[in-house]
Design an enzyme around this catalytic site. Sequence first.
Site, PDB file in Angstrom:
ATOM      1  N   HIS A 187     -53.010 -32.717  -8.568  1.00 28.04           N
ATOM      2  CA  HIS A 187     -53.846 -32.181  -7.500  1.00 28.04           C
ATOM      3  C   HIS A 187     -53.555 -30.711  -7.235  1.00 28.04           C
ATOM      4  O   HIS A 187     -53.783 -30.222  -6.133  1.00 28.04           O
ATOM      5  CB  HIS A 187     -53.643 -32.976  -6.205  1.00 28.04           C
ATOM      6  CG  HIS A 187     -54.122 -34.374  -6.295  1.00 28.04           C
ATOM      7  ND1 HIS A 187     -53.310 -35.412  -6.683  1.00 28.04           N
ATOM      8  CD2 HIS A 187     -55.349 -34.924  -6.075  1.00 28.04           C
ATOM      9  CE1 HIS A 187     -53.991 -36.540  -6.677  1.00 28.04           C
ATOM     10  NE2 HIS A 187     -55.230 -36.269  -6.324  1.00 28.04           N
TER      11      HIS A 187
ATOM     12  N   HIS B   9     -56.765 -28.335   2.274  1.00 26.41           N
ATOM     13  CA  HIS B   9     -56.862 -28.714   3.685  1.00 26.41           C
ATOM     14  C   HIS B   9     -57.985 -27.972   4.396  1.00 26.41           C
ATOM     15  O   HIS B   9     -58.731 -28.578   5.189  1.00 26.41           O
ATOM     16  CB  HIS B   9     -55.537 -28.443   4.399  1.00 26.41           C
ATOM     17  CG  HIS B   9     -55.524 -28.908   5.828  1.00 26.41           C
ATOM     18  ND1 HIS B   9     -55.520 -30.240   6.176  1.00 26.41           N
ATOM     19  CD2 HIS B   9     -55.558 -28.223   7.002  1.00 26.41           C
ATOM     20  CE1 HIS B   9     -55.532 -30.359   7.498  1.00 26.41           C
ATOM     21  NE2 HIS B   9     -55.564 -29.142   8.017  1.00 26.41           N
TER      22      HIS B   9
ATOM     23  N   ASP C 261     -46.912 -26.153   8.920  1.00 29.78           N
ATOM     24  CA  ASP C 261     -47.704 -27.223   8.337  1.00 29.78           C
ATOM     25  C   ASP C 261     -49.183 -26.973   8.601  1.00 29.78           C
ATOM     26  O   ASP C 261     -49.581 -26.682   9.736  1.00 29.78           O
ATOM     27  CB  ASP C 261     -47.296 -28.566   8.935  1.00 29.78           C
ATOM     28  CG  ASP C 261     -48.173 -29.697   8.446  1.00 29.78           C
ATOM     29  OD1 ASP C 261     -48.085 -30.014   7.243  1.00 29.78           O
ATOM     30  OD2 ASP C 261     -48.954 -30.234   9.254  1.00 29.78           O
TER      31      ASP C 261
END
Length: 577
Positions: A217, A403, A558
């Site tokens: 990925h 993301h 994060d």
Amino acid sequence: MTRLFNDPAAFADEMIEGFAAASERWVRPVTGGVIRRSRPPAGTVAVVIGGGSGHFPAFGGLVGPGLAHGAALGNLFASPSAQQVYTVAKHANTGAGVLLTYGNYAGDVLHFDQAQERLIAEGVPCRTVVVTDDVSSATADQIEQRRGIAGDLVVFKAAAAAAEAGYPLDEVARVARQANERTRSFGVAFTGCTLPGADTPLFTVPQGRMAVGMGIHGEPGIGEQDVPTADQLAELFVTTLLGEVPGSVTSVEGSRVAVILNGLGSVKYEELFVVYRRVAQLLASAGLDVVEPEVGEFVTSFDMAGSSLTLTWLDDELEQFWRAPADTPAYHKGRTAPAAPAVTGAEPLRADAAGTVAVPTATAASQAAARQVCAILRSVRTVIDEHADELGRIDAVAGDGDHGIGMQRGATAALLAADHAEEQGAGARTTLLRAADAWADRAGGTSGALWGAALRAMAGVFSDTAEPSRAQVVLGVERAAEAVVHYGKAELGDKTMVDALLPFSGALRHETDAGRPLADAWRHASAIAQEAADSTASLLPRKGRARPHAEKSLGTPDAGAVSLALVAAAVHTALSA
């Protein structure tokens, strides 16, 4: 780099549409993916695989006689949604139940598990076997945390052959587990991969160096070394895998192995054959009997230049299933039995996120609240659009860099679904429920599952008969946090969105209990969430794809926590207006 695309956001959907059109001899499209064109005999267990796009021939290219009965196909490097998995499984099921099998990634686990729960609730027998073959992603004593890479093919094929042989569901699952327990893989890369529309690859490898311990990925490797010769790479592959012979292998069985030398996207077949020449020599020297080796592309990582080696230690049953015939768009072995008559017709690859189900009756007060829900989601989408590239950059430090794209897809779909519901006269509860389901379905991945669960939990506190009170909003946030912790299995300190969400929820409760108006309390809680998100830079990840690359993430917050703080701030903007 990727050269041929239209709108990057539509790339996966257009790719799947083209694949289905080019492969209609084997597959037909259904909502969420593809299933076999020819229906298997009634009473055959359905093996349903799936994952993100960008890995062709996994996963759609492995659907056909002798292999999978259906594949749920997510966006690029993003797991399919629970709705997609559920729909593909329902279409593939012939009445004997469904085996779900896929690589061990957090988003896939969340969505496939939710689909399994729904199938079982509707009376469809369902089992799951997760593939964990990548030796570089966790130590041998943490094998349940390992990723699934090219070993997917071995597990999928064993399960499908058992189903073709008439095994019942529990026996098909047993065979799949046995194949997984006896399979080990190890990969390397020379360049990263670049997603459509992106200017840079998800990671880079210095000239003359090779990343070691690759996923599929776009995650960085766990280490680097100088680029070896073909023979030296073969020796690295074989030495690494023979250093971890599965404990279940007996001395009598241990001489037979299935072998896959897998290209990750840009390494030429000719190069792979040069490497395999030495692999075969080394395995023979080790006293191993190679059974029907496979050299080629089976589970790729878009345009990544790299390769992996997979070994499966065979017993009599697994050898039989490894040799069994198969005929799919991208994998052929032996001669399969004549196919049953094809099922005609096709369905759209994705259902309309807004749906066509009539909305429940709502009061004027709840309809007004629904309009505010839409305004809030519009603010959220705007903020996510503005920060999508930065979220992707943060995520790429130790993850796969998707993301920002996933959050964009989710926020956009949620707003479209909410607007559609509000136009139909929906109340706050229904509007937010539609938004939640659309977010989960279109975003995919871990964040899609968690944001969908959070919004759905919050909607459960609202109603279509009244405007939500301040107390209900606060309770809704708490329920959302509980849902994220429940499904994501994360705790404070794991370096996830939970590290911002729980402080935000706690601060909102504290401020409203102290009597502050909702907008003021939300502003204060948003500041707390931002501080908490910033503080994750000092943490090491203990969950998700970043975990194997924990050290690389030090100094970077994060991405999930940062996006949570951005969303909280966007909601405050809308509340203030």
